[in-house]
Design an enzyme around this catalytic site. Structure first.
Site, PDB file in Angstrom:
ATOM      1  N   ASP A 143       0.854  -1.194   0.000  1.00  0.00           N
ATOM      2  CA  ASP A 143       0.000   0.000   0.000  1.00  0.00           C
ATOM      3  C   ASP A 143       0.887   1.240   0.000  1.00  0.00           C
ATOM      4  OD1 ASP A 143      -1.797   2.017   0.488  1.00  0.00           O
ATOM      5  OD2 ASP A 143      -2.306   1.382   2.518  1.00  0.00           O
ATOM      6  N   GLU A 191       4.325  -8.890  -0.583  1.00  0.00           N
ATOM      7  CA  GLU A 191       2.895  -8.616  -0.401  1.00  0.00           C
ATOM      8  C   GLU A 191       2.185  -8.910  -1.709  1.00  0.00           C
ATOM      9  OE1 GLU A 191      -0.387  -5.222   0.833  1.00  0.00           O
ATOM     10  OE2 GLU A 191       1.615  -5.165   1.713  1.00  0.00           O
ATOM     11  N   ASN A 217      -6.187   3.961  -9.356  1.00  0.00           N
ATOM     12  CA  ASN A 217      -5.629   4.602  -8.166  1.00  0.00           C
ATOM     13  C   ASN A 217      -6.613   4.465  -7.022  1.00  0.00           C
ATOM     14  OD1 ASN A 217      -7.285   7.235  -7.745  1.00  0.00           O
ATOM     15  ND2 ASN A 217      -6.819   7.230  -9.940  1.00  0.00           N
ATOM     16  N   GLU A 268       0.082  -9.258   4.205  1.00  0.00           N
ATOM     17  CA  GLU A 268      -1.131  -9.452   3.408  1.00  0.00           C
ATOM     18  C   GLU A 268      -0.880 -10.294   2.158  1.00  0.00           C
ATOM     19  OE1 GLU A 268      -3.845  -5.649   4.655  1.00  0.00           O
ATOM     20  OE2 GLU A 268      -2.325  -5.278   3.138  1.00  0.00           O
ATOM     21  N   HIS A 279      -1.408  -8.619  -2.006  1.00  0.00           N
ATOM     22  CA  HIS A 279      -2.762  -8.265  -1.594  1.00  0.00           C
ATOM     23  C   HIS A 279      -3.768  -8.349  -2.737  1.00  0.00           C
ATOM     24  CE1 HIS A 279      -5.027  -5.474   1.469  1.00  0.00           C
ATOM     25  NE2 HIS A 279      -5.700  -6.555   1.154  1.00  0.00           N
ATOM     26  N   PHE A 333      -6.268   7.307  -0.096  1.00  0.00           N
ATOM     27  CA  PHE A 333      -6.074   6.257   0.892  1.00  0.00           C
ATOM     28  C   PHE A 333      -4.614   6.151   1.323  1.00  0.00           C
ATOM     29  CE2 PHE A 333      -6.517   1.998   2.777  1.00  0.00           C
ATOM     30  CZ  PHE A 333      -7.705   2.176   3.460  1.00  0.00           C
ATOM     31  N   GLU A 336      -1.116  -3.793  12.990  1.00  0.00           N
ATOM     32  CA  GLU A 336      -1.674  -2.521  12.521  1.00  0.00           C
ATOM     33  C   GLU A 336      -2.934  -2.233  13.329  1.00  0.00           C
ATOM     34  OE1 GLU A 336      -2.298  -2.423   8.284  1.00  0.00           O
ATOM     35  OE2 GLU A 336      -0.350  -3.351   7.864  1.00  0.00           O
ATOM     36  N   HIS A 372       6.425  -2.182   4.061  1.00  0.00           N
ATOM     37  CA  HIS A 372       6.342  -3.631   4.274  1.00  0.00           C
ATOM     38  C   HIS A 372       7.488  -4.264   3.513  1.00  0.00           C
ATOM     39  CE1 HIS A 372       2.396  -3.307   6.115  1.00  0.00           C
ATOM     40  NE2 HIS A 372       1.955  -2.597   5.084  1.00  0.00           N
ATOM     41  N   HIS A 428       6.479   3.481   6.343  1.00  0.00           N
ATOM     42  CA  HIS A 428       6.937   3.340   4.969  1.00  0.00           C
ATOM     43  C   HIS A 428       8.123   4.285   4.757  1.00  0.00           C
ATOM     44  CE1 HIS A 428       4.449   0.768   2.449  1.00  0.00           C
ATOM     45  NE2 HIS A 428       3.365   1.178   3.082  1.00  0.00           N
ATOM     46  N   ASN A 431      -2.641   8.392   5.558  1.00  0.00           N
ATOM     47  CA  ASN A 431      -3.012   7.754   6.826  1.00  0.00           C
ATOM     48  C   ASN A 431      -2.059   8.102   7.957  1.00  0.00           C
ATOM     49  OD1 ASN A 431      -3.223   4.793   4.802  1.00  0.00           O
ATOM     50  ND2 ASN A 431      -4.823   6.324   5.064  1.00  0.00           N
TER      51      ASN A 431
END
Length: 1124
Positions: free
Chosen positions: A241, A485, A658, A533, A487, A662, A598, A460, A426, A665
């Site tokens: 992410d 990942e 996209n 994930e 996901h 999001f 998380e 991650h 990140h 955060n």
């Protein structure tokens, strides 16, 4: 043969796309190993660390987040190899060409290729941050069709060229080309010769190029060419992410090593039961491929250990030095004199266990243990000497002595069940993308530590090597996470998942091995993570098995598969609700601790309910903390058409697909300035907690290794907002995990409280550092708590005395005017019930109001949950589309000094069925009763009756608009920063003052913001002191305050903060009830029940008064607090 393979592999036009072959992940790439420094001597290695460890809060003040960071990145690359004579940085401006795909890339790798027409690009960097291609932000979905292992034909391919010379001093040494990280897959050539291929965007790739270079000291320049593909089969394992960015985003180095080299080493320590000593073991791997030292075994005896000819000619040694003592006293310490342990070779090649290396062992007496509270470090120096005792090779690193172990429902550090007060991080720089700067990493750690964080999860993927050194130094517990990942596979049931497919196993394992072998000597790492994930399957079981076999000194973490598989030593769920966490902790069959990998999704105006999490964590055995999502808003700097720079999120670059905002955060903005929520995090994470229960003030030291000897306690007591007394609180030293109790009446605050006539008193105790540390200056507040003291006397209902103030009243067909000709006047519109004008001393202060309000600009959390979201239900109920229609507006009482005006409103949707009656379409009935006194005081009684079938309401309150000149605001309530009913624990009740502009919180995506909770009174004044006072009245509880030049409709309209348009006045909200903002996650309705506002009747009263200097809000408020 190797050259032939290279020609086949490294020729993108040969038809075989190896970047789409999961079985071909590297070629000529050396085995992963710890970072190499190629020291020339022991003294040189110690001097290197002596300088390198001089990192403090001062470095963080050099952090840059704008265009200046581009050059800083190159400077950093040079700084990181300073004083390493056999390491050279190739970072700088390289020639660059972006091809549309690998097959259309020119054959540019030969030295004779003409690149004069190419652009230049700084290395390290992501090419999208320099105008090539576009960044793409997605959370789950892949930005290309899910057809593994195929990637799009449209596959932007970066072609890089640069030149280098080899110093004469490197003659006779082996040369290695070291890429710290390249995204996502790349080929490389030296002087036209195929050199290697690698995948994994977050780990190093190293190739030996000794035979490909011109001689050391030659005036012939060597040509380095690199071809980087944006997409590869490896991209399917990198669906994190964050922004998809490409290129050589970490440093490129040349390493010069001798013919025989220290290829790798692994430091381990084992503490005695009482921690009085540590057994030290270092496993050393030697690369002796360039010399002939074959071992021999007795003929016919396969079970006799062979004789190691190498040890006859070389010696391997290791020493431990006390790094901490270097900075005590002497400015020019004798570094080598700080030797505290010598390790001796006890074993060489072990064919039974398959360890093709050497083991050195020693003992360290009375070690200084490493923890996040006391990050004591030593310097390990490993040397390889020839038969004459001359140093052939020398490597070193920082190490710490600590023990990670498990007990039932506990993760132990040095025998203590530390609480994980963590955050996910990140790698993100708004100008550089994934490229790192020293000062910026330091600033991250400084701000984390200052806000009581003690742990970080590398989300991650493995991060920049310097990040680990800094976490060792500053003291941060770390989960190091593999770059895995997948996901997006969750969205497709017809594609087999990589974790179940043998063809992906080697690639997944390579990423885990690369992480562990690079980072294994870093003390800060307490747990390895298999990724994020990526579901769960046999490949994960294989990864877990490898790590457990490789490193038994740490625990294993993996959330996939439900957070409770056999491949994790920690129950590590995401976004689990508090009550579900407690259930697991109370499950007697679950013997693992629960640490949230998380939680508290901090998207926009969020991070509510976190106090509830920590009340449970602090009181429930088996709950051991968690990692907040996440550290920073991942916005990128983007230049607008007018040349201005702003923060951009998904879709702003024309990137499709996209996930919009999001990526926002964070607890901090991209430039690391703090969100208001960071105050709340600091509060719930604070290590010294203070409470008042049944007359006892309890001071608890929740540290596990630190006493309170390094802090000072300060107290101040306020009454009705005014300071009554303050001082230093003398307490005995409190040991770790201990508390100190005192009767509150024996405290130094008692006398000021006793002699005060204040109706409401608060005691605030702050805990400050006595001395500066690496991450904070002396006086930094570590903990702070506010305690409400007992009420001394009851308040009787206040009666406004206005007999001395006559007023006039004029009732016309369309208006009602009330006033005092000398000082103030109010004009109502009878058709709307609104105040058209309120003047004080002839100055217009209110130009619209007062009307009921039940709507707020939706937050990101309000939107989460699709058809179950609060926003969906609000809109379905038409709460966003209401008009308040006046049903009646009547003067019910008139005298010389009092006028009462009664109004009844009906809240009706604007698109209500015209055939419906008002009563049928009505969602709210609101009765307002104005009592207007000759003194100018207005007491407004509000009675709200919503339809019972409405969903929980955003707010229940009143709205009015003030003249824009009334921009000076004072309030008595919680602050000074933004707070809401479910995020107010850190906000102390006090008297605060700000202007309207500074109240606004510039969330990158505009939402409801700028609230202040538990407000008793507030004043709005212009520069001359004229304005309006407002307070709760008649037993009504404190209010939620909001005042802004950006009205609710404008906050809802704009998609970026810089696109907000200031209104012509100030929109003010005084709420009797305001719904919490939530924060458990952002994709489901998650405001806790006690912070919801149910659709039931409400009654509340507000007092408003004209204000003229020198009258203060405090004096008006105190006048209405009549005591018995």
């Amino acid at each position: 043969m190797g050259s032939l393979v290279g020609q086949l592999a490294l020729t993108p036009k040969n038809g075989h796309k190896i970047w789409e072959d999961p079985s071909f992940i590297k070629w000529r790439k050396r085995d992963a190993h710890v970072p190499m420094h190629c020291h020339e001597s022991i003294e040189g290695s110690l001097k290197y660390w002596y300088e390198r460890n001089k990192v403090s809060i001062l470095v963080s003040k050099e952090a840059v987040w704008d265009d200046d960071a581009v050059l800083k990145a190159i400077d950093c690359a040079a700084y990181w190899v300073k004083n390493l004579p056999f390491v050279k940085s190739l970072s700088g401006d390289w020639k660059f060409f972006l091809a549309p795909n690998p097959t259309d890339a020119p054959e540019f790798y030969d030295s004779s290729f003409q690149d004069s027409t190419w652009n230049t690009i700084p290395v390290p960097s992501s090419w999208q941050m320099h105008g090539f291609d576009k960044p793409i932000y997605t959370n789950v979905v892949y930005p290309f069709p899910l057809t593994p292992p195929k990637v799009p034909e449209d596959n932007p391919t970066g072609c890089y060229r640069t030149y280098f010379f080899l110093p004469k001093e490197w003659e006779g040494r082996r040369i290695f080309l070291h890429f710290e990280a390249v995204d996502s897959a790349f080929f490389t050539w030296v002087n036209g010769h195929p050199t290697g291929y690698s995948q994994d965007s977050r780990l190093p790739a190293e190739f030996e190029i000794t035979d490909l270079c011109y001689p050391c000291g030659s005036d012939k320049k060597n040509c380095l060419a690199v071809q980087v593909m944006r997409w590869s089969d490896g991209s399917y394992l990198e669906d994190q992410d964050h922004w998809w960015l490409s290129g050589i985003h970490r440093d490129v180095l040349l390493l010069a090593k001798p013919k025989v080299i220290i290829a790798d080493y692994f430091f381990k320590s084992s503490l005695a039961e009482d921690f009085s000593s540590a057994d030290i073991q270092v496993e050393v791997k030697i690369d002796k491929s360039e010399i002939n030292t074959e071992s021999s075994a007795e003929s016919g005896n396969f079970f006799k250990i062979s004789e190691d000819k190498f040890i006859e000619n070389f010696t391997i040694e290791a020493e431990i030095f006390d790094s901490e003592s270097w900075y005590i006293g002497n400015e020019h310490p004798n570094l080598q004199s700080t030797n505290v342990a010598h390790l001796e070779l006890i074993n060489s090649v072990d064919y039974y266990l398959g360890f093709m290396g050497y083991q050195l062992k020693g003992k360290l007496q009375m070690p200084k243990l490493w923890t996040a509270e006391h990050p004591n470090l030593y310097t390990l120096v490993v040397t390889l000497k020839d038969a004459s005792g001359n140093i052939v090779d020398c490597e070193s690193c920082q190490v710490g002595i600590r023990q990670i172990s498990k007990a039932p429902k506990q993760l132990l550090v040095n025998g203590q069940p530390v609480k994980i007060r963590g955050v996910n991080r990140h790698e993100h720089h708004p100008r550089l993308g994934k490229t790192n700067l020293e000062s910026c990493m330091v600033q991250d750690l400084v701000v984390m530590k200052q806000n009581n964080m003690n742990a970080v999860r590398n989300s991650h993927y493995p991060q920049h090597p310097r990040w680990y050194e800094l976490c060792d130094l500053f003291g941060m517990y770390m989960i190091d996470e593999a770059n895995i990942e997948t996901h997006g596979f969750h969205l497709s049931s017809n594609v087999r998942h990589p974790t179940n497919e043998p063809i992906w196993a080697a690639s997944m394992l390579d990423r885990v091995i690369g992480m562990v072998d690079r980072d294994k000597n870093h003390t800060c790492i307490i747990s390895w993570s298999l990724g994020n994930e990526s579901s769960y399957g046999p490949n994960h079981a294989a990864l877990a098995g490898w790590i457990r076999g490789k490193d038994s000194t740490r625990v294993l973490h993996y959330e996939g598969g439900g957070a409770r598989t056999s491949s994790t030593d920690i129950v590590c769920p995401m976004y689990m609700r508090v009550w579900d966490m407690v259930k697991i902790a109370q499950d007697q069959d679950e013997l693992r601790p629960l640490i949230l990998c998380e939680y508290s999704h901090s998207m926009g105006n969020s991070t509510g309910n976190i106090q509830e999490y920590w009340e449970a964590i602090d009181s429930t055995f088996g709950l051991q903390g968690g990692f907040i999502w996440e550290w920073v808003d991942q916005a990128l700097l983007k230049e607008s058409s007018d040349g201005a720079k702003h923060w951009a999120y998904g879709g702003d670059f024309g990137d499709i697909p996209n996930d919009l905002n999001f990526c926002l955060n964070g607890l901090v903005w991209p430039d690391r300035s703090p969100h208001p929520a960071l105050h709340e995090v600091k509060f719930v994470y604070q290590p010294i907690k203070i409470s008042l229960t049944e007359g006892i003030v309890k001071v608890t030291n929740t540290h596990f290794f630190s006493t309170t000897q390094d802090v000072a306690f300060h107290w101040v007591v306020h009454g009705d907002g005014s300071e009554l007394g303050s001082g230093i609180l003398s307490l005995p030293i409190i040991e770790p995990q201990k508390s100190y109790d005192m009767n509150w009446e024996t405290g130094p605050w008692y006398d000021p409280w006793c002699t005060s006539d204040a109706t409401e008193s608060f005691l605030t105790i702050t805990v400050k550092l006595l001395s500066s540390t690496r991450w904070a200056e002396a006086g930094h507040i570590v903990s702070s708590a506010q305690i409400e003291l007992p009420v001394k006397q009851n308040i009787v209902p206040h009666i406004i005395d206005s007999n001395q103030h006559a007023l006039f009243t004029e009732v016309l067909d369309d208006s009602i005017e009330v006033g005092n000709s000398k000082h103030w006047g109010i004009k109502f519109n009878k058709q709307t019930g609104l105040i058209e004008s309120w003047k004080v001393d002839g100055v217009l202060v209110m130009n619209k109001g007062i009307q009921p309000c039940f709507w707020r600009a939706p937050t990101d959390n309000d939107k989460g949950g699709d058809t179950e979201s609060y926003l969906f239900k609000w809109k379905l109920a038409k709460l966003n589309n209401l008009s308040f229609v006046i049903e009646s507006c009547t003067v019910v009482d008139v005298s010389n000094n009092l006028v009462k005006i009664a109004m009844t409103y009906r809240g009706i949707p604007n698109d209500a069925d015209k055939n419906s009656s008002q009563s049928e379409a009505c969602l709210f009935k609101v009765d307002l009763l104005y009592s207007i006194y000759g003194s100018g005081d207005v007491v407004l009684e509000c009675n709200v009756k919503p339809n019972s079938d409405l969903p929980p309401l955003p707010r229940v309150g009143i709205e009015f608009h003030l003249d824009k000149s009334l921009d000076q605001i004072k309030w008595y309530g919680r602050g000074p920063f933004e707070c809401y009913p479910d995020r107010k624990a850190a906000a102390h009740v006090g008297l605060y003052e700000q202007d309207v502009c500074s109240l606004h919180v510039p969330y990158i995506f505009p939402v409801e913001c700028a609230g202040r909770t538990d407000v008793r009174w507030v004043t709005f004044q212009n520069k001359n002191g004229r304005g309006i006072y407002a307070s709760t009245y008649g037993g009504s509880p404190p209010m939620q305050l909001n005042a802004s030049y950006y009205g609710t409709a404008e906050l809802e309209r704009a998609t970026h903060n810089e696109k907000l348009v200031k209104g012509e006045d100030i929109e003010v909200h005084l709420d009797h009830k305001h719904m919490g903002i939530g924060g458990d996650d952002s994709w489901s309705p998650c405001v806790h029940e006690k912070y919801l506002v149910p659709a039931v009747p409400y009654s509340f009263t507000v007092r408003l008064s004209p204000l003229i200097a020198p009258t203060t809000g405090q004096s008006i408020y105190r006048s209405q607090l009549q005591k018995k």
